[in-house]
Structures are given as structure tokens and as C-alpha cells.
Design an enzyme around this catalytic site. Sequence first.
Site, PDB file in Angstrom:
ATOM      1  N   GLY B  40      30.940  33.481 -48.496  1.00 43.98           N
ATOM      2  CA  GLY B  40      30.399  34.197 -47.345  1.00 43.98           C
ATOM      3  C   GLY B  40      28.975  33.754 -47.078  1.00 43.98           C
ATOM      4  O   GLY B  40      28.172  33.621 -48.001  1.00 43.98           O
ATOM      5  N   GLY B  42      27.329  35.209 -44.211  1.00 43.22           N
ATOM      6  CA  GLY B  42      26.802  36.145 -43.225  1.00 43.22           C
ATOM      7  C   GLY B  42      25.444  36.637 -43.713  1.00 43.22           C
ATOM      8  O   GLY B  42      24.823  36.018 -44.586  1.00 43.22           O
ATOM      9  N   LEU B  43      24.983  37.752 -43.194  1.00 44.50           N
ATOM     10  CA  LEU B  43      23.676  38.233 -43.625  1.00 44.50           C
ATOM     11  C   LEU B  43      23.627  38.399 -45.132  1.00 44.50           C
ATOM     12  O   LEU B  43      22.664  38.003 -45.783  1.00 44.50           O
ATOM     13  CB  LEU B  43      23.364  39.568 -42.958  1.00 44.50           C
ATOM     14  N   ALA B  44      24.678  38.965 -45.702  1.00 42.20           N
ATOM     15  CA  ALA B  44      24.669  39.215 -47.139  1.00 42.20           C
ATOM     16  C   ALA B  44      24.726  37.902 -47.909  1.00 42.20           C
ATOM     17  O   ALA B  44      23.873  37.627 -48.765  1.00 42.20           O
ATOM     18  CB  ALA B  44      25.833  40.127 -47.515  1.00 42.20           C
ATOM     19  N   HIS B 266      33.926  52.912 -33.372  1.00 41.76           N
ATOM     20  CA  HIS B 266      32.681  52.962 -32.604  1.00 41.76           C
ATOM     21  C   HIS B 266      32.937  53.532 -31.216  1.00 41.76           C
ATOM     22  O   HIS B 266      33.854  53.111 -30.534  1.00 41.76           O
ATOM     23  CB  HIS B 266      32.103  51.557 -32.499  1.00 41.76           C
ATOM     24  N   ARG B 330      28.550  58.538 -34.676  1.00 42.60           N
ATOM     25  CA  ARG B 330      29.667  57.762 -34.144  1.00 42.60           C
ATOM     26  C   ARG B 330      31.020  58.435 -34.298  1.00 42.60           C
ATOM     27  O   ARG B 330      31.833  58.428 -33.375  1.00 42.60           O
ATOM     28  CB  ARG B 330      29.718  56.425 -34.861  1.00 42.60           C
ATOM     29  N   HIS B 401      35.452  49.255 -35.751  1.00 40.53           N
ATOM     30  CA  HIS B 401      34.192  48.530 -35.689  1.00 40.53           C
ATOM     31  C   HIS B 401      33.673  48.101 -37.049  1.00 40.53           C
ATOM     32  O   HIS B 401      33.173  47.000 -37.235  1.00 40.53           O
ATOM     33  CB  HIS B 401      33.182  49.458 -35.020  1.00 40.53           C
ATOM     34  N   ARG B 435      29.132  55.240 -41.552  1.00 45.82           N
ATOM     35  CA  ARG B 435      27.869  54.501 -41.568  1.00 45.82           C
ATOM     36  C   ARG B 435      27.044  54.828 -40.335  1.00 45.82           C
ATOM     37  O   ARG B 435      27.563  54.875 -39.228  1.00 45.82           O
ATOM     38  CB  ARG B 435      28.137  53.000 -41.594  1.00 45.82           C
ATOM     39  N   LEU B 441      23.124  46.122 -41.246  1.00 49.61           N
ATOM     40  CA  LEU B 441      22.256  44.948 -41.363  1.00 49.61           C
ATOM     41  C   LEU B 441      21.289  45.177 -42.514  1.00 49.61           C
ATOM     42  O   LEU B 441      21.024  44.296 -43.330  1.00 49.61           O
ATOM     43  CB  LEU B 441      21.498  44.721 -40.057  1.00 49.61           C
TER      44      LEU B 441
HETATM   45  C1  LIG Z   1      29.811  43.918 -32.539  1.00 49.58           C
HETATM   46  C2  LIG Z   1      29.100  44.452 -33.748  1.00 49.58           C
HETATM   47  C3  LIG Z   1      27.807  44.947 -33.647  1.00 49.58           C
HETATM   48  C4  LIG Z   1      27.147  45.437 -34.758  1.00 49.58           C
HETATM   49  N1  LIG Z   1      25.875  45.923 -34.624  1.00 49.58           N
HETATM   50  C5  LIG Z   1      25.216  46.363 -35.706  1.00 49.58           C
HETATM   51  C6  LIG Z   1      23.884  46.833 -35.593  1.00 49.58           C
HETATM   52  O1  LIG Z   1      23.294  46.869 -34.513  1.00 49.58           O
HETATM   53  N2  LIG Z   1      23.244  47.238 -36.709  1.00 49.58           N
HETATM   54  C7  LIG Z   1      23.836  47.208 -37.927  1.00 49.58           C
HETATM   55  O2  LIG Z   1      23.203  47.557 -38.908  1.00 49.58           O
HETATM   56  N3  LIG Z   1      25.099  46.753 -38.069  1.00 49.58           N
HETATM   57  C8  LIG Z   1      25.804  46.333 -36.990  1.00 49.58           C
HETATM   58  N4  LIG Z   1      27.088  45.885 -37.144  1.00 49.58           N
HETATM   59  C9  LIG Z   1      27.661  45.740 -38.475  1.00 49.58           C
HETATM   60  C10 LIG Z   1      27.123  44.491 -39.149  1.00 49.58           C
HETATM   61  O3  LIG Z   1      26.960  43.479 -38.204  1.00 49.58           O
HETATM   62  C11 LIG Z   1      28.037  43.959 -40.224  1.00 49.58           C
HETATM   63  O4  LIG Z   1      28.450  44.986 -41.046  1.00 49.58           O
HETATM   64  C12 LIG Z   1      27.314  42.944 -41.096  1.00 49.58           C
HETATM   65  O5  LIG Z   1      26.704  41.969 -40.307  1.00 49.58           O
HETATM   66  C13 LIG Z   1      28.252  42.305 -42.086  1.00 49.58           C
HETATM   67  O6  LIG Z   1      27.576  41.270 -42.759  1.00 49.58           O
HETATM   68  P1  LIG Z   1      28.250  40.539 -43.982  1.00 49.58           P
HETATM   69  O7  LIG Z   1      27.301  39.479 -44.420  1.00 49.58           O
HETATM   70  O8  LIG Z   1      28.677  41.519 -44.982  1.00 49.58           O
HETATM   71  O9  LIG Z   1      29.590  39.889 -43.401  1.00 49.58           O
HETATM   72  P2  LIG Z   1      29.853  38.808 -42.249  1.00 49.58           P
HETATM   73  O10 LIG Z   1      28.680  38.562 -41.396  1.00 49.58           O
HETATM   74  O11 LIG Z   1      31.129  39.188 -41.615  1.00 49.58           O
HETATM   75  O12 LIG Z   1      30.073  37.464 -43.030  1.00 49.58           O
HETATM   76  C14 LIG Z   1      31.235  37.187 -43.749  1.00 49.58           C
HETATM   77  C15 LIG Z   1      31.140  35.795 -44.279  1.00 49.58           C
HETATM   78  O13 LIG Z   1      32.200  35.600 -45.195  1.00 49.58           O
HETATM   79  C16 LIG Z   1      32.894  34.423 -44.903  1.00 49.58           C
HETATM   80  N5  LIG Z   1      34.266  34.626 -45.365  1.00 49.58           N
HETATM   81  C17 LIG Z   1      35.071  35.692 -45.179  1.00 49.58           C
HETATM   82  N6  LIG Z   1      36.240  35.511 -45.804  1.00 49.58           N
HETATM   83  C18 LIG Z   1      36.175  34.307 -46.392  1.00 49.58           C
HETATM   84  C19 LIG Z   1      37.072  33.551 -47.190  1.00 49.58           C
HETATM   85  N7  LIG Z   1      38.265  34.005 -47.524  1.00 49.58           N
HETATM   86  N8  LIG Z   1      36.667  32.339 -47.605  1.00 49.58           N
HETATM   87  C20 LIG Z   1      35.439  31.841 -47.292  1.00 49.58           C
HETATM   88  N9  LIG Z   1      34.555  32.528 -46.565  1.00 49.58           N
HETATM   89  C21 LIG Z   1      34.927  33.737 -46.118  1.00 49.58           C
HETATM   90  C22 LIG Z   1      32.721  34.208 -43.428  1.00 49.58           C
HETATM   91  O14 LIG Z   1      32.881  32.847 -43.130  1.00 49.58           O
HETATM   92  C23 LIG Z   1      31.290  34.694 -43.232  1.00 49.58           C
HETATM   93  O15 LIG Z   1      30.387  33.659 -43.538  1.00 49.58           O
HETATM   94  C24 LIG Z   1      27.778  45.413 -36.015  1.00 49.58           C
HETATM   95  C25 LIG Z   1      29.068  44.933 -36.120  1.00 49.58           C
HETATM   96  C26 LIG Z   1      29.746  44.493 -34.995  1.00 49.58           C
HETATM   97  C27 LIG Z   1      31.173  44.110 -35.129  1.00 49.58           C
END
Ligand SMILES: Cc1cc2nc3c(=O)[nH]c(=O)nc-3n(C[C@H](O)[C@H](O)[C@H](O)COP(=O)(O)OP(=O)(O)OC[C@H]3O[C@@H](n4cnc5c(N)ncnc54)[C@H](O)[C@@H]3O)c2cc1C
Lengths: 248, 639
Positions: B40, B42-44, B266, B330, B401, B435, B441
Site C-alpha cells: 500500500g 496511500g497516505l498510510a 456518507h 454522518r 464511503h 468515523r 486522513l
Molecule cells: C471520496 C472520499 C473522500 C474522503 N474525504 C476524506 C476527508 O476529507 N477527510 C478524511 O479524513 N478522510 C476522508 N476520506 C477517507 C480517507 O480518504 C481514507 O480513509 C484514507 O485516505 C485511506 O488511506 P489508506 O492509506 O489507508 O488507503 P488507500 O489510500 O486506499 O491506499 C491503499 C493502498 O493499498 C494498495 N493496495 C490495496 N490492496 C493491495 C494489494 N492487494 N496489493 C498491493 N497493493 C494494494 C493500493 O494500491 C494503495 O496504494 C475520504 C474517502 C473518500 C472515498
Amino acid sequence: MTDYNIHVWRQAATDKPGYMERHRVTEISDDMSFLEMLDVLNESLQVAGKEPIAFDHDCREGICGACSLVINGQAHGPETTTTCQLHMRSIQGTDIYIEPWRAAAFPVLKDCVVDRRSFDRIIQAGGFVSVNTGNAPDANANAIVKEDAETAFDSAACIGCGACVAACKNASAMLFVSAKVSHLAHLPQGNSERKERVTSMIETMDEEGFGSCTNYGECEAACPKSISTENIGVLNREFVRAKVGSTT
Amino acid sequence: MKLDANIPNGPIKDLWSIHKKSLKLVNPANKRKFKVIIVGAGLAGASAAATLGEMGYQVECFCFQDSPRRAHSIAAQGGINAAKNYPGDGDSIHRLFYDTVKGGDFRSREANVHRLAEVSNEIIDHCVAQGVPFARDYGGLLANRSFGGAQVSRTFYARGQTGQQLLIGAYQALSRQIAAGTVTMHTRTEMLDVVTQDNIARGIVTRNLVNGQIESHSGDAVVLGTGGYANVFYLSTNAVGCNVTAAYRAFKKGAGFANPCYTQIHPTCIPVSGDHQSKLTLMSESLRNDGRVWVPKTADDKRAAGEIPEDERDYYLERKYPSFGNLAPRDIASRSAKEVCDEGRGVGATGLGVYLDFRDAIARLGKDAISARYGNLFDMYQRITAENPYEVPMRIYPAPHYTMGGLWVDYNLMSTIEGLFVIGEANFSDHGANRLGASALMQGLADGYFVLPQTLSNYFGQMGATPTRVEVNADCFIDSEKNCNEHVQRLLNIDGSRTPDSFHRELGRIMWEHCGMTRTAEGLTEAIRKIPELREEFWDSVKVAGSSQTLNMALEKAGRVADFLEFGELMCRDALARGESAGGHFRAEHQTSEGEALRNDQDFCHSAVWEHVGDNEIPTRHQEELSFEAVELATRSYK
Ligand SMILES: Cc1cc2nc3c(=O)[nH]c(=O)nc-3n(C[C@H](O)[C@H](O)[C@H](O)COP(=O)(O)OP(=O)(O)OC[C@H]3O[C@@H](n4cnc5c(N)ncnc54)[C@H](O)[C@@H]3O)c2cc1C
Ligand code: FES
């Protein structure tokens, strides 16, 4: 409801020859997004035992930069938006030509999917601020003039889709590179590395095989986020400054 | 299954500092010997990979998109919370902690939430230092807004693109480490299995999505930051690629799955327009700061919005929740929208929509002010619906959501598999049953930048000077590769007649109907009967065209749908077992006479943690009891 003739680029792999293939889709509603129309086509192809057309997409909200189709000769089609935000109501005529981004630095992987890792490598060359986690001062320690922050934002809004390259006759990446240089050049945080950043990013851009910028301006016209060619001016100034050796 | 949360002893406000002091450190010279696998970006994932790289560990990072910059985090719009109290409106770490525990309807772990509130401020400092262009006021200092039911202004934002700007910050930090050689990035690579040996994580098996190669990667710890599973509903606000595969396959290898039924619906999304719909678009919740939610007072009122006089409109949130009004949390806002639509008062062609009206705000503040605040959202709405929200009210409807449930982790973010850590939306830890806006984020970045790097170092520190890595030719890797290959081949060999998407859509309908905004024992039982039937049909008649040796998006999709088809059942089982209403989990049998969620603290003040005990067997439910010491266990009221 409209029926369309779809002419789409098929290519099995990077080293295989590609060709245009023709399909027909029927009863497409104006409210469908362009990619939903392709979903319909792909469903029918699969049911018939044929491989679906490969194209990149993910958020379908116009922000991740994954989608990347040349539609009737225009990167992202006729509107100033991403492919995924294009709706069928914007499509004129009933013949649609769909192709991948075309650029030496973006080789086709399959059908309409291209490899854009060259963009990542450009960022790796210097598109960042060198600060380790945990070393930051209080966020409000330095005020930043609102106007500068806004200008930085305008540049930082780039989604890295590559439409600018696809639209440019020379397949130049100047708009992409300049957007990052300009984002960081407008903020004090980006200051101390500005020389190395611009030099190194431009060097990498050249190595990756992107063409040179001859000011056609097609990049700005195709950009779904309206990134302005003024950024290229900023980049040029940064570059000259780096070469001349001044840091201010 | 042992569920020890490993919470340190001490007063809650000092726990994290006490813990940090006691953590084992790794000698700088030894750091590069340790290898971390992070799935992953993403932000995390990206923030963790960048930070661990900076610290000197070897990091291998994986994502399925073509670039880490495209992770679904990019789509977050509204903002990120922090307890900076810059506006001086009385915010504090304690208040952020308190609001988050209460917002989660008392189903989260106090110690984790307090830590989250503590590190929230460091996140903002760090992101600003990276060049994230947060909104600023005319004096050049950072601007804040109130968001998602908070009574203080603690949300930092970057226009309507906060997730994008934060992710680009993390992506740039990650890029810097890739250039420095500490992080190796594997894009277009999907994790198919976590490899374990004696319940210790040894690495992962992946499929290269370009050439189909199944490959093993060994490491000294595995981190999953693979996001949420809202796409189990097929239609959600998530990116279409979001999936449960990584988390679910870890579950099958022994990681406990906590509270899968806690999902967030949501309230402000663009309503469905037809059967072709492939995803739902969120309209940022910030719109509720100025938009007023209403429906006609009488059912089947088909007049255009503008023709409905003021006294025939029901501003139902303002009426039912006078103190929070349109900013009610929400879960409450979503359920209220469903109720009025169920009463036949919904608007738009499908009747599944409510108005979000800016008429009064435009009259009060002027069109320019509204456009400055929400211009890009209004444009997006108009592009999708072909309606102009400056002139006619927006139509909105709730949509899946976010998922609060996820893999169970202890205070160190380690799952029930030793050496398998889980961060971001993929874990279950901080949001309880609901949440609050702008806190995902915050949690993803807290985990990735500030918590995991510390606790993972401690895990390595306990290993001594040299790690005891298992190489990829060990049996555990060979077996796992074999299983993954067989799974892929099995999907291709069925050669049936239905596409993976058609199964996904059908599963989504079952989940939305029976495990969506309102759940009943009867409906859930029905879903638990239907899903295995659908699964059976899938394995009988799915059609996956193409081969396993090339880029094959149908095959990727089929693998993800196969996992959703098992996971959906787990969600329903969890929802059925939780005989109470809490946060986003609303059981119709458990409500007050006024229709509010009725918690049962006597029997359900715990996290439910599911253990896989074999294919086609009902998983075992375990409990982590929750105790509330710093915040008094109270009925959530937003009246
Ligand atoms: C439209 C929308 C708006 C939002 N707005 C807000 C907001 O304003 N404020 C807030 O706090 N939160 C908001 N959220 C929630 C927040 O964006 C998410 O919860 C958060 O960004 C998730 O981050 P993450 O790093 O956990 O996962 P993600 O960003 O989903 O990243 C997942 C990562 O894992 C990888 N991955 C997944 N499965 C596999 C696999 N099997 N093999 C290899 N790689 C894999 C993907 O490629 C990706 O890189 C929003 C969510 C949505 C849907
Ligand atoms: S799919 Fe994300 S921008 Fe189009």
C-alpha cells in the site's frame, strides 16, 4: 439513447504491433460517463469470450490521474476534464476513436494502458522538500503570503495524468515538470533546494526521452486541471537562476 | 486467538510518551539489515515507507496502481483534523480525543484514540514543512474550518483537495527515499498472500500485473496499508480498484478481523442515475456548512424545488437536531435521509434523493463567496448531473464511503500474526462504530509517519542485532506461491458465461439491501443464505477472458470479487451477532422510541474479532472488551 461505432486501439504487449479494432455499442444513455460506456462494451466482449479493452482508471472522480485516453484525437476528449469525468452527452457524432497516450517516454503496455513511470522518476530527481519526519517546526512558525500559497496550489493541483505530453507534438513534459518546480518555488520550504531541483528534474526529463518544448501551448489546452503555461516561464527562470549560480 | 491490546500502564494522557520511552531501539548501523515489506502506498503506506526509509531500514513498497501517487487517498476532499487550536476556540488534545471517542459511539479503544489526538499536531507541522499548500488566511497563517459535526474549527484543508495534497506530500517524501535507495517501489503489483511460518509474518506473494509473474518477497516484518473495503457494496465513493483482498487473505492466514460490520454511509453523495452506474461521487461534507437539507413535507410531491413554498418544505435535520442541524454526524444524517425517502418524500427521478439547498447561503453571502468556497464541487456536480447548483438545489443521497472495521491490531499496530502490522483504513483501531469527518486522513498519517515507525523499530529491536529472515526458497513461500498460482488458474479455467462485474453488482445489491443503512436479523439471515449461493454460482460460471501471463484486468477483478464474495458473508455475520445499534451499525430492532440508535453497553461494549478456522466454516467470534475511563460512557446525543 444513442448507438456508437467504437474504433479502439488494441495492442497485446509493448513489443507487439497494435491496430484499430471496430465495435458497436447500442443504447447508450447521455448520462453515462465515457468509461461507463466502455464498461458496457467490455461486458459484452467478455460474454462473447473476448478480452476486454484494457485502460487505466481508478477514482473516476477526476483526481487520481489514472485515466488516460485520446478520444477523437484529443487527450481526454472534447471537454477540459479527465476521461473519467467526460459524459456521453458531450460526445459529438456517432463514431468514436479511442487511442492511448502516444509518447516515446510512455510505452504502451497493453491496448490503451501506457507506462508512465518516467513521471515518477522525474519527481524522484528532485520534486520534493528534504525534510525528515519529526523535524518540523510549528506549522504556523512561518506565515506564507496567501497569494503565494494560492499560486503554489494552482501548480500543485497537477494530477500527473500525462495529457500534456500526449497533446504535445513533441511529447514534451515541460508542463508537468514546471508545475512541480513552480509549486515548490513559490513556498519558502522549497527554497534551499531550488537549484538542484530544477537542474536535476530537467536532466531526468531529457534522459527519459521526452521532447523539447517549442511553445505550442497544446499542453495547457489539454490539461484537465488547467495548469497554466506560466509555470513554464517560472521553470525557465528557475533554470537560468540555477545556471547563473544565484540562490535568491 | 489471543487478543492482548498491549496498552501500557499509566494515566491516559501520558501513555504514548511512557510507551515511546520504553520502546527498544535499533542501533543505526544495524538498521539497514532489517527489511520491511509495505503493501500500500496511500497516505498510510507512503508515509510509513518514507519515514522508515529515512530511518535507514530497507523498505519494499507495493501498490496495484501504476504510481503511488494514485492511491485512493488522493480523492479525500474535506480536510484533516488536528488539535492545534489556532482559532482559539477552546480546542485541545483532550477535546479532539473526547469528540473522536464519542463520535465513534464508544466502540473504540481509548488509548489509541488519545495517541491519535496527540500526534495530530505533528502531522500538520510535518505536512507544512513538506510544502503542502494548506489554506491560509490573509495574514498568511493557516486557516481552519469546522467540519463533520465538530463544534470547534480544527480542520485543516487544501481547497476541496486535501487528500490529494497530503498524498502528494507523502508521495514526494517516498520519491526522495526511492532516489536515496532506501525504498524499492513495486507498482502494478498486487499482493495475493501473506506468508507466515508458525504465525510469524515472513513476507508476501505478489502478482506482477503487467506480466502475470507470481513472486515471493521476504522481509522481517510485513505492513498492510491497503485501505478500506466499502466496495463490497459495489457502488461506493471509493475508487473502483479498492478491494479487501490483502486484508482478507491475511485474515485467512490467521489475522483477526475486527468489527467488519462497521461501515460508514456518507450522507452527501450524488444519487444513482441508472443501472450503468460504476461508482458514486461524494460531494464534500463541508457543503453542509452552508447548504440546507430538505424534502417536501408531503409524499409524492413532484413539483420542481423552486415551486415548493417555504412552509411546505421539511428541513428535517434542523427540525430533529436543533443544536447540530445540518451538521449532524454522518450516520444520523444518512439514516434520516433514508427515512424521508422511505416515506415517499424523496426527490429526483428515482425518489432516492434529498435536496441540499444553497439558496439562502447565496442570498446571505453572495454567489461569489459560495463559489470561492465550493466552486470546484459545484462544477463537478454540474458536470455529472447537468444541473446548475447555483440555480437549483443539489440532490444528494447516502452512499457507502468508509469502513471502520478492519484487521485487529494492538496498541503497537500489530495484528494477531506476529510481525504483521496494519495501518490506515485497513486496520480497525481508532474510529469505533463511526468515523468523524476529517479523521481518516489524520489516522492514516498518524499511523504512517508517527506511530508505526516507532513500534516497528521496537519489534526489530527485540530481535537483536541481526534479523532471522526466512528466504524465499523456504517451504512457506513455495506453498503460498503454489496456492496463488492455482487460484489464478482456477479462475481462468471456469470459462463460464457471467462477467466478474455482474457478480460484484449482484453482491453489492444484497449487501446494500440487507447490510446497509438499516439492518435486521431477518435481512441479515437472508443475506447469509444468499451470498454462499452467489459464491457457488461464481465459481461455477464466471467468465474470465485472456491469460494469466499478461496484463489482464478481468482476472484482477475476478480475484477481488472472489474475496468480496466471502468477505460479504463475514460482514453480515458480524452485523447479525451485534445485537445493538452503534454508530454506523443500525439494527432496526434496537432503537429508541424516537428512532435513534440504541446501544447495549451491557452486552456489546467490545470489539468483535473474527478468526478464520477453515474454508467454508463459520469463523469464530472473539471479543476485546473495551473500558472507558477517561471519557464517561454516555448516550450519544446530537439534539
Ligand atoms: C471520496 C472520499 C473522500 C474522503 N474525504 C476524506 C476527508 O476529507 N477527510 C478524511 O479524513 N478522510 C476522508 N476520506 C477517507 C480517507 O480518504 C481514507 O480513509 C484514507 O485516505 C485511506 O488511506 P489508506 O492509506 O489507508 O488507503 P488507500 O489510500 O486506499 O491506499 C491503499 C493502498 O493499498 C494498495 N493496495 C490495496 N490492496 C493491495 C494489494 N492487494 N496489493 C498491493 N497493493 C494494494 C493500493 O494500491 C494503495 O496504494 C475520504 C474517502 C473518500 C472515498
Ligand atoms: S480515473 Fe482517476 S482521474 Fe480519471
